[in-house]
Design an enzyme around this catalytic site. Structure first.
Site, PDB file in Angstrom:
ATOM      1  N   GLY A   4     112.968  54.450  23.354  1.00 53.10           N
ATOM      2  CA  GLY A   4     113.123  54.022  21.710  1.00 53.10           C
ATOM      3  C   GLY A   4     112.435  52.796  21.504  1.00 53.10           C
ATOM      4  O   GLY A   4     112.522  52.086  20.537  1.00 53.10           O
ATOM      5  N   ILE A   9     114.713  48.007  16.835  1.00 48.93           N
ATOM      6  CA  ILE A   9     115.136  47.016  17.766  1.00 48.93           C
ATOM      7  C   ILE A   9     114.115  47.147  18.928  1.00 48.93           C
ATOM      8  O   ILE A   9     113.646  46.312  19.718  1.00 48.93           O
ATOM      9  CB  ILE A   9     116.445  47.191  18.018  1.00 48.93           C
ATOM     10  CG1 ILE A   9     117.166  46.724  16.696  1.00 48.93           C
ATOM     11  CG2 ILE A   9     116.720  46.205  19.168  1.00 48.93           C
ATOM     12  CD1 ILE A   9     118.721  47.241  17.007  1.00 48.93           C
ATOM     13  N   TYR A 147     129.719  58.150  17.135  1.00 53.21           N
ATOM     14  CA  TYR A 147     128.795  57.032  17.175  1.00 53.21           C
ATOM     15  C   TYR A 147     129.774  55.913  17.645  1.00 53.21           C
ATOM     16  O   TYR A 147     129.204  55.273  18.663  1.00 53.21           O
ATOM     17  CB  TYR A 147     128.096  56.651  15.989  1.00 53.21           C
ATOM     18  CG  TYR A 147     127.176  55.436  16.130  1.00 53.21           C
ATOM     19  CD1 TYR A 147     125.979  55.592  16.695  1.00 53.21           C
ATOM     20  CD2 TYR A 147     127.637  54.031  15.647  1.00 53.21           C
ATOM     21  CE1 TYR A 147     125.108  54.411  16.915  1.00 53.21           C
ATOM     22  CE2 TYR A 147     126.661  53.106  15.748  1.00 53.21           C
ATOM     23  CZ  TYR A 147     125.503  53.144  16.403  1.00 53.21           C
ATOM     24  OH  TYR A 147     124.820  52.162  16.804  1.00 53.21           O
TER      25      TYR A 147
HETATM   26  N1  NAP Z   1     120.057  49.150  13.165  1.00 57.10           N
HETATM   27  C1  NAP Z   1     121.294  48.995  13.398  1.00 57.10           C
HETATM   28  O1  NAP Z   1     121.843  48.545  12.492  1.00 57.10           O
HETATM   29  C2  NAP Z   1     121.897  48.833  14.777  1.00 57.10           C
HETATM   30  C3  NAP Z   1     123.024  48.281  14.807  1.00 57.10           C
HETATM   31  C4  NAP Z   1     123.675  48.139  16.370  1.00 57.10           C
HETATM   32  C5  NAP Z   1     122.881  48.804  17.249  1.00 57.10           C
HETATM   33  N2  NAP Z   1     121.862  49.776  16.995  1.00 57.10           N
HETATM   34  C6  NAP Z   1     121.380  50.508  18.136  1.00 57.10           C
HETATM   35  O2  NAP Z   1     120.081  49.998  18.519  1.00 57.10           O
HETATM   36  C7  NAP Z   1     119.325  50.900  19.039  1.00 57.10           C
HETATM   37  C8  NAP Z   1     117.995  51.200  18.368  1.00 57.10           C
HETATM   38  O3  NAP Z   1     118.198  51.509  16.991  1.00 57.10           O
HETATM   39  P1  NAP Z   1     117.214  51.136  15.976  1.00 57.10           P
HETATM   40  O4  NAP Z   1     118.080  50.479  14.775  1.00 57.10           O
HETATM   41  O5  NAP Z   1     116.148  50.397  16.302  1.00 57.10           O
HETATM   42  O6  NAP Z   1     116.704  52.678  15.182  1.00 57.10           O
HETATM   43  P2  NAP Z   1     115.318  53.250  14.878  1.00 57.10           P
HETATM   44  O7  NAP Z   1     114.693  52.296  14.062  1.00 57.10           O
HETATM   45  O8  NAP Z   1     115.760  54.478  14.080  1.00 57.10           O
HETATM   46  O9  NAP Z   1     114.731  53.276  16.140  1.00 57.10           O
HETATM   47  C9  NAP Z   1     115.069  54.365  17.127  1.00 57.10           C
HETATM   48  C10 NAP Z   1     113.981  54.554  18.131  1.00 57.10           C
HETATM   49  O10 NAP Z   1     114.481  55.541  19.164  1.00 57.10           O
HETATM   50  C11 NAP Z   1     113.621  56.641  19.256  1.00 57.10           C
HETATM   51  N3  NAP Z   1     114.297  57.765  19.443  1.00 57.10           N
HETATM   52  C12 NAP Z   1     115.154  58.532  18.528  1.00 57.10           C
HETATM   53  N4  NAP Z   1     115.516  59.686  18.843  1.00 57.10           N
HETATM   54  C13 NAP Z   1     115.104  59.728  19.927  1.00 57.10           C
HETATM   55  C14 NAP Z   1     115.260  60.749  21.188  1.00 57.10           C
HETATM   56  N5  NAP Z   1     115.806  62.121  20.892  1.00 57.10           N
HETATM   57  N6  NAP Z   1     114.462  60.628  22.403  1.00 57.10           N
HETATM   58  C15 NAP Z   1     113.744  59.639  22.574  1.00 57.10           C
HETATM   59  N7  NAP Z   1     113.361  58.677  21.677  1.00 57.10           N
HETATM   60  C16 NAP Z   1     114.334  58.692  20.604  1.00 57.10           C
HETATM   61  C17 NAP Z   1     112.450  56.404  18.170  1.00 57.10           C
HETATM   62  O11 NAP Z   1     111.397  57.163  18.031  1.00 57.10           O
HETATM   63  P3  NAP Z   1     111.295  58.763  17.946  1.00 57.10           P
HETATM   64  O12 NAP Z   1     111.720  59.016  16.467  1.00 57.10           O
HETATM   65  O13 NAP Z   1     109.728  58.956  17.859  1.00 57.10           O
HETATM   66  O14 NAP Z   1     111.907  59.501  18.758  1.00 57.10           O
HETATM   67  C18 NAP Z   1     112.529  55.002  17.808  1.00 57.10           C
HETATM   68  O15 NAP Z   1     111.448  54.536  18.666  1.00 57.10           O
HETATM   69  C19 NAP Z   1     119.946  52.327  18.901  1.00 57.10           C
HETATM   70  O16 NAP Z   1     120.953  52.476  20.398  1.00 57.10           O
HETATM   71  C20 NAP Z   1     121.242  51.859  17.854  1.00 57.10           C
HETATM   72  O17 NAP Z   1     122.291  52.622  18.048  1.00 57.10           O
HETATM   73  C21 NAP Z   1     121.290  49.837  15.663  1.00 57.10           C
END
Ligand code: NAP
Length: 254
Positions: A4, A9, A147
């Protein structure tokens, strides 16, 4: 390697790693976004960035990533299991396939990648694993039940593994961010929840800096932000039924 690593993040963690002179492997589904991220990082920092397009919903992806890096002779010193997503709604109404995919990405792929890359780290006597959990890991999450449960797994797994590895030179850190400004909220359909609207949303760059520092210090659990730390600690002392009700309230829209 950052899964990701093309956005949110994960991309911010990749930037911090690049600033600290780590060459990178970025994994995500969309090759064009990956290549744009790689170009941005190589343009700004003196690092080499490889990209591997893979869908972690597919059970064979972790082995394909491992084989590619093995064949290219690219050792992994730091594994950042960051890719993940959420889905809001009553469990009785949500789409099963999306939740099974979520379990595959948030739990199975993270576990599989760790299983594949750990032996070389142990053999070298050094390595770091940074698993991105969430403050969702600390209590059940009605209206986002699957989740929250996936993140409880990530936290539990990471802490147990860190203890098993304590004399190995390999550290495992669970990063537990609260609501953070990325594409996550829109994709999980939680942007209007109290959690995202009432308490402020963190900056992904700050979360990444915090996670990187915690990982380099070998800390087992890293909760960015004082508010998130207090909530996580309070949950340890409150009755489970109360924290579950509060959690539901936060997941509801205002
Ligand atoms: N944002 C929040 O509020 C928050 C809070 C707590 C924890 N988190 C955790 O932080 C982590 C990152 O989340 P984020 O907020 O940065 O989300 P994001 O902005 O939606 O980014 C997600 C990343 O993961 C990739 N991804 C998604 N589905 C995938 C798949 N099936 N296979 C390979 N890559 C995949 C996406 O690229 P592609 O779409 O090109 O695959 C992107 O690079 C996650 O584990 C999330 O649960 C987020």
């Amino acid at each position: 390697m950052v899964t990701g690593g093309s956005g949110g993040i994960g991309l911010e963690i990749a930037k911090v790693l690049a600033r600290n002179e780590f060459d990178l492997v970025l994994v995500a589904r969309k090759r064009d976004t990956l290549e744009a991220a790689a170009g941005q990082l190589e343009g700004k920092y003196a690092v080499r960035v490889h990209v591997f397009a893979a869908d972690l919903r597919r059970p064979e992806s972790p082995q394909a990533i491992f084989d590619f890096l093995h064949n290219e002779n690219i050792p992994i010193e730091v594994l950042v299991n960051n890719a993940g997503f959420g889905l809001a709604g009553e469990f009785a109404d949500t789409k099963l396939q999306r939740e099974l995919d979520m379990i595959q990405v948030n739990i199975s792929a993270l576990t599989h990648l760790t299983k594949l890359f750990l032996p070389a780290m142990i053999k070298r006597g050094s390595g770091r694993v940074l698993n991105v959990a969430s403050t969702a890991a600390f209590q059940p999450g009605p209206l986002m039940a699957v989740y929250y449960a996936t993140k409880a797994y990530v936290l539990s797994f990471s802490e147990a593994l860190a203890e098993e590895l304590r004399h190995s030179g390999v550290t495992v850190t669970a990063l537990c961010p609260g609501p953070t400004r990325t594409d996550f909220a829109a994709s999980a359909q939680v942007g209007n929840s109290r959690l995202f609207t009432a308490f402020g949303v963190a900056d992904a760059a700050g979360v990444a800096e915090y996670g990187f520092a915690a990982m380099m210090h070998g800390r087992r659990v890293a909760i960015p932000g004082i508010k998130n730390k207090i909530i996580a600690q309070a949950n340890r002392f409150s009755p489970r039924a109360v924290t579950t009700k509060v959690s539901r309230m936060l997941q509801e829209t205002r």
